[in-house]
Design a protein around this motif. Structure first.
Motif, mmCIF file in Angstrom:
data_model
loop_
_atom_site.group_PDB
_atom_site.id
_atom_site.type_symbol
_atom_site.label_atom_id
_atom_site.label_comp_id
_atom_site.label_asym_id
_atom_site.label_seq_id
_atom_site.Cartn_x
_atom_site.Cartn_y
_atom_site.Cartn_z
ATOM 1 N N ASP A 50 -10.512 11.986 16.950
ATOM 2 C CA ASP A 50 -10.115 11.269 15.739
ATOM 3 C C ASP A 50 -11.057 10.085 15.506
ATOM 4 O OD1 ASP A 50 -8.012 13.023 15.869
ATOM 5 O OD2 ASP A 50 -6.449 11.495 16.101
ATOM 6 N N SER A 51 -11.437 9.871 14.251
ATOM 7 C CA SER A 51 -12.212 8.688 13.840
ATOM 8 C C SER A 51 -13.469 8.487 14.675
ATOM 9 C CB SER A 51 -11.328 7.437 13.894
ATOM 10 O OG SER A 51 -10.211 7.569 13.038
ATOM 11 N N SER A 52 -14.176 9.581 14.962
ATOM 12 C CA SER A 52 -15.360 9.493 15.821
ATOM 13 C C SER A 52 -16.675 9.549 15.048
ATOM 14 C CB SER A 52 -15.334 10.609 16.870
ATOM 15 O OG SER A 52 -15.237 11.883 16.250
ATOM 16 N N GLU B 218 -9.403 18.116 8.493
ATOM 17 C CA GLU B 218 -10.203 17.881 9.691
ATOM 18 C C GLU B 218 -11.344 16.914 9.408
ATOM 19 O OE1 GLU B 218 -10.015 19.289 13.266
ATOM 20 O OE2 GLU B 218 -8.195 18.699 12.212
ATOM 21 N N LEU B 219 -11.972 17.041 8.246
ATOM 22 C CA LEU B 219 -13.037 16.119 7.861
ATOM 23 C C LEU B 219 -12.522 14.686 7.854
ATOM 24 C CD1 LEU B 219 -15.934 15.679 6.790
ATOM 25 C CD2 LEU B 219 -15.017 16.065 4.479
ATOM 26 N N TRP B 220 -11.348 14.492 7.295
ATOM 27 C CA TRP B 220 -10.748 13.162 7.241
ATOM 28 C C TRP B 220 -10.352 12.685 8.643
ATOM 29 C CZ3 TRP B 220 -5.903 10.727 7.950
ATOM 30 C CH2 TRP B 220 -5.759 9.493 7.302
ATOM 31 N N ARG B 221 -9.822 13.588 9.456
ATOM 32 C CA ARG B 221 -9.359 13.217 10.796
ATOM 33 C C ARG B 221 -10.497 12.702 11.662
ATOM 34 N NH1 ARG B 221 -9.563 15.164 15.758
ATOM 35 N NH2 ARG B 221 -10.497 17.165 15.146
ATOM 36 N N VAL B 222 -11.634 13.403 11.662
ATOM 37 C CA VAL B 222 -12.716 13.035 12.576
ATOM 38 C C VAL B 222 -13.559 11.879 12.050
ATOM 39 C CG1 VAL B 222 -12.818 15.397 13.464
ATOM 40 C CG2 VAL B 222 -14.458 14.665 11.693
ATOM 41 N N SER B 223 -13.368 11.491 10.790
ATOM 42 C CA SER B 223 -14.187 10.437 10.189
ATOM 43 C C SER B 223 -13.590 9.056 10.447
ATOM 44 C CB SER B 223 -14.314 10.655 8.679
ATOM 45 O OG SER B 223 -14.994 11.858 8.393
ATOM 46 N N GLN B 224 -14.462 8.096 10.675
ATOM 47 C CA GLN B 224 -14.039 6.711 10.835
ATOM 48 C C GLN B 224 -13.629 6.126 9.484
ATOM 49 O OE1 GLN B 224 -17.267 4.543 12.590
ATOM 50 N NE2 GLN B 224 -17.246 5.722 14.497
#
Length: 200
Positions: free
Chosen positions: A41-43, A69-75
């Motif tokens: 998350d947020s990486s 998923e794009l939103w989840r992994v984005s800071q």
């Protein structure tokens, strides 16, 4: 971390180059239609998708899961840069692996601020940001013009606005669309599923 998703053979230094096709020799071989993605998350502070998004999500459910998923992994405030073929250009039409047109108007539907504005106006536009629990701000849109328009633009025979007006009526004016999004995290609003109205 900077993710170059669907990199193909366009691999970039200082990015994690990701593709599902082994022949591209990516840094990480990942099927982006299989969830969850292998990043925390947020990486990611920056994401590049160059001629990827039009290949994603033959069903709307898969496309929505991709955006989640794009939103989840984005800071928070991460920059998302998207380059796609213009849907009214032959280059979009002739590739059998293209499954959906990507437009700025469609991506704007993932902005929760816009969703709430449309709800207040009783506009039937689907509030995709609220439904999916994601929030993206549309920052910038630009167009790459198809020949002969770049030359005529440079000569002063036409203007950008003239070409944008032509896009609404003619094929093969714009070749590609460049879209920049900013990740809004936490999301601007929550959604009260019991009442069917945004809260917060």
């Amino acid at each position: 971390m900077k993710l170059n998703l669907g990199c193909g053979f366009d691999k970039r230094d200082e990015w994690i180059n990701v593709d599902k096709i082994a022949a591209c020799e990516p840094d990480q071989q990942v099927d982006l239609e299989t969830f969850p993605w292998p990043w925390a998350d947020s990486s990611a502070n920056e994401v590049l998708m160059r001629h990827l998004l039009e290949h994603i999500g033959e069903t709307s459910g898969v496309f929505l899961d991709f955006m989640k998923e794009l939103w989840r992994v984005s800071q928070p405030s991460a920059l998302i840069t998207i380059l796609v073929p213009h849907p009214r250009c032959d280059e979009f039409l002739w590739d059998p692996t293209h499954v959906r047109p990507i437009t700025p108007e469609g991506l704007r539907m993932f902005s929760q601020q816009r969703n709430c504005e449309m709800i207040k106006q009783h506009n039937p536009e689907t509030p995709l940001g609220l439904y999916a629990g994601v929030d993206f701000e549309l920052l910038e849109v630009s167009y790459i013009w198809r020949k002969p328009w770049p030359l005529r633009l440079a000569e002063g025979a036409v203007t950008d606005q003239h070409l944008k007006d032509m896009m609404a009526r003619h094929l093969n004016v714009a070749k590609e669309i460049s879209i920049a999004l900013r990740v809004i995290k936490p999301a601007s609003h929550s959604f009260d599923h019991g009442q069917g109205t945004p809260a917060g």
